[in-house]
Design a protein around this motif. Structure first.
Motif, mmCIF file in Angstrom:
data_model
loop_
_atom_site.group_PDB
_atom_site.id
_atom_site.type_symbol
_atom_site.label_atom_id
_atom_site.label_comp_id
_atom_site.label_asym_id
_atom_site.label_seq_id
_atom_site.Cartn_x
_atom_site.Cartn_y
_atom_site.Cartn_z
ATOM 1 N N ALA A 93 -0.155 -27.293 -26.097
ATOM 2 C CA ALA A 93 0.868 -26.424 -26.678
ATOM 3 C C ALA A 93 0.335 -25.657 -27.884
ATOM 4 N N ALA A 94 -0.720 -26.138 -28.498
ATOM 5 C CA ALA A 94 -1.279 -25.506 -29.702
ATOM 6 C C ALA A 94 -1.876 -24.135 -29.382
ATOM 7 N N ASP A 95 -1.894 -23.253 -30.392
ATOM 8 C CA ASP A 95 -2.528 -21.946 -30.198
ATOM 9 C C ASP A 95 -4.050 -22.118 -30.150
ATOM 10 N N THR A 96 -4.759 -21.070 -29.773
ATOM 11 C CA THR A 96 -6.201 -21.174 -29.549
ATOM 12 C C THR A 96 -6.987 -21.508 -30.818
ATOM 13 N N VAL A 97 -6.574 -20.975 -31.959
ATOM 14 C CA VAL A 97 -7.295 -21.253 -33.205
ATOM 15 C C VAL A 97 -7.158 -22.732 -33.571
ATOM 16 N N ARG A 98 -5.942 -23.247 -33.493
ATOM 17 C CA ARG A 98 -5.715 -24.655 -33.817
ATOM 18 C C ARG A 98 -6.437 -25.574 -32.826
ATOM 19 N N ALA A 99 -6.420 -25.222 -31.541
ATOM 20 C CA ALA A 99 -7.109 -26.017 -30.522
ATOM 21 C C ALA A 99 -8.621 -25.989 -30.748
ATOM 22 N N TYR A 100 -9.154 -24.825 -31.110
ATOM 23 C CA TYR A 100 -10.591 -24.705 -31.386
ATOM 24 C C TYR A 100 -10.986 -25.593 -32.569
ATOM 25 N N GLU A 101 -10.249 -25.499 -33.664
ATOM 26 C CA GLU A 101 -10.571 -26.277 -34.867
ATOM 27 C C GLU A 101 -10.495 -27.783 -34.585
ATOM 28 N N ALA A 102 -9.491 -28.202 -33.822
ATOM 29 C CA ALA A 102 -9.361 -29.618 -33.467
ATOM 30 C C ALA A 102 -10.530 -30.041 -32.566
ATOM 31 N N ALA A 103 -10.906 -29.197 -31.611
ATOM 32 C CA ALA A 103 -12.018 -29.511 -30.710
ATOM 33 C C ALA A 103 -13.330 -29.609 -31.484
ATOM 34 N N LYS A 104 -13.491 -28.754 -32.480
ATOM 35 C CA LYS A 104 -14.699 -28.790 -33.306
ATOM 36 C C LYS A 104 -14.801 -30.129 -34.032
ATOM 37 N N GLU A 105 -13.694 -30.612 -34.557
ATOM 38 C CA GLU A 105 -13.675 -31.929 -35.213
ATOM 39 C C GLU A 105 -13.969 -33.040 -34.211
ATOM 40 N N VAL A 106 -13.386 -32.937 -33.015
ATOM 41 C CA VAL A 106 -13.563 -33.966 -31.990
ATOM 42 C C VAL A 106 -15.032 -34.056 -31.571
ATOM 43 N N VAL A 107 -15.678 -32.938 -31.282
ATOM 44 C CA VAL A 107 -17.073 -33.001 -30.835
ATOM 45 C C VAL A 107 -17.971 -33.566 -31.932
ATOM 46 N N THR A 108 -17.659 -33.257 -33.181
ATOM 47 C CA THR A 108 -18.434 -33.811 -34.289
ATOM 48 C C THR A 108 -18.251 -35.327 -34.365
ATOM 49 N N GLN A 109 -17.016 -35.791 -34.208
ATOM 50 C CA GLN A 109 -16.734 -37.231 -34.219
ATOM 51 C C GLN A 109 -17.406 -37.943 -33.049
ATOM 52 N N LEU A 110 -17.580 -37.238 -31.928
ATOM 53 C CA LEU A 110 -18.225 -37.831 -30.747
ATOM 54 C C LEU A 110 -19.750 -37.792 -30.839
ATOM 55 N N GLY A 111 -20.281 -37.274 -31.946
ATOM 56 C CA GLY A 111 -21.726 -37.278 -32.144
ATOM 57 C C GLY A 111 -22.443 -36.024 -31.695
ATOM 58 N N PHE A 112 -21.701 -34.969 -31.429
ATOM 59 C CA PHE A 112 -22.310 -33.705 -31.034
ATOM 60 C C PHE A 112 -22.528 -32.825 -32.264
ATOM 61 N N ARG A 113 -23.442 -31.891 -32.147
ATOM 62 C CA ARG A 113 -23.694 -30.902 -33.195
ATOM 63 C C ARG A 113 -23.318 -29.539 -32.631
ATOM 64 N N VAL A 114 -22.452 -28.820 -33.316
ATOM 65 C CA VAL A 114 -22.026 -27.498 -32.870
ATOM 66 C C VAL A 114 -23.196 -26.528 -33.058
ATOM 67 N N VAL A 115 -23.538 -25.790 -31.998
ATOM 68 C CA VAL A 115 -24.663 -24.854 -32.084
ATOM 69 C C VAL A 115 -24.222 -23.394 -32.062
ATOM 70 N N ARG A 116 -23.050 -23.112 -31.495
ATOM 71 C CA ARG A 116 -22.541 -21.736 -31.522
ATOM 72 C C ARG A 116 -21.088 -21.701 -31.123
ATOM 73 N N GLY A 117 -20.471 -20.580 -31.463
ATOM 74 C CA GLY A 117 -19.080 -20.363 -31.084
ATOM 75 C C GLY A 117 -18.172 -20.216 -32.283
ATOM 76 N N ARG A 118 -17.061 -19.537 -32.023
ATOM 77 C CA ARG A 118 -16.015 -19.336 -33.029
ATOM 78 C C ARG A 118 -14.674 -19.309 -32.325
ATOM 79 N N ALA A 119 -13.649 -19.535 -33.097
ATOM 80 C CA ALA A 119 -12.299 -19.513 -32.531
ATOM 81 C C ALA A 119 -11.991 -18.139 -31.944
ATOM 82 N N ALA A 120 -12.407 -17.074 -32.636
ATOM 83 C CA ALA A 120 -12.132 -15.715 -32.160
ATOM 84 C C ALA A 120 -12.855 -15.414 -30.846
ATOM 85 N N GLN A 121 -13.990 -16.075 -30.620
ATOM 86 C CA GLN A 121 -14.743 -15.883 -29.373
ATOM 87 C C GLN A 121 -14.174 -16.728 -28.242
ATOM 88 N N GLY A 122 -13.424 -17.748 -28.607
ATOM 89 C CA GLY A 122 -12.874 -18.646 -27.592
ATOM 90 C C GLY A 122 -13.924 -19.541 -26.967
#
Length: 144
Positions: A32-61
């Motif tokens: 139900a969340a908008d794309t920006v909120r879903a992106y930010e939450a997903a970014k936190e989740v992948v970090t907690q799961l031990g991943f390192r973000v290498v590229r991407g932004r909420a505006a890029q989807g």
């Protein structure tokens, strides 16, 4: 009859080639969340799961991340997960999150340094953990 066998065999070979070299199959869940909120939450989740973000932004989807490199006991082979999440706005204002995870495998670095194989991750547990964690981060209830 021989032509039928050959053509039937070609289709099977084509399917195997597509499965091996085609894009990783993805799984999608909606929130139900908008794309920006879903992106930010997903970014936190992948970090907690031990991943390192290498590229991407909420505006890029898009959000691309990699896990740490795991080696075998003799440091000859290595494995790494590559995660690609895509965020698309749904008609009701929510977000569809499409996730594809690929496993990068290098079996023996002494024979083929730098040459690995990328295969779609077949283990559904990683997908389930990601989606469950994202649902919790967004404060949404589990879908049945």
């Amino acid at each position: 009859m021989l032509l039928g066998i050959c053509l039937g065999g070609c289709e099977t070979v084509g399917e195997r080639m597509q499965a091996k070299f085609g894009p990783a199959p993805s799984r999608t869940e909606t929130y139900a969340a908008d794309t920006v909120r879903a992106y930010e939450a997903a970014k936190e989740v992948v970090t907690q799961l031990g991943f390192r973000v290498v590229r991407g932004r909420a505006a890029q989807g898009r959000l691309d991340a990699v896990s740490s490199i795991r080696t075998d006991d003799h440091f000859r082979g290595s494995r790494q997960l590559e995660l690609k999440a895509r965020f698309e706005k749904t008609l009701d204002g929510g977000t569809a999150v499409r996730l594809a995870i690929t496993e990068l495998i290098e079996d023996d670095t002494t024979k083929s340094s730098g040459m690995g194989v990328a295969t779609p991750l077949k283990d559904g547990a990683v997908y389930q953990i990601f989606f469950r964690s994202l649902r919790e981060a967004l404060g949404e209830t589990e879908k049945n």
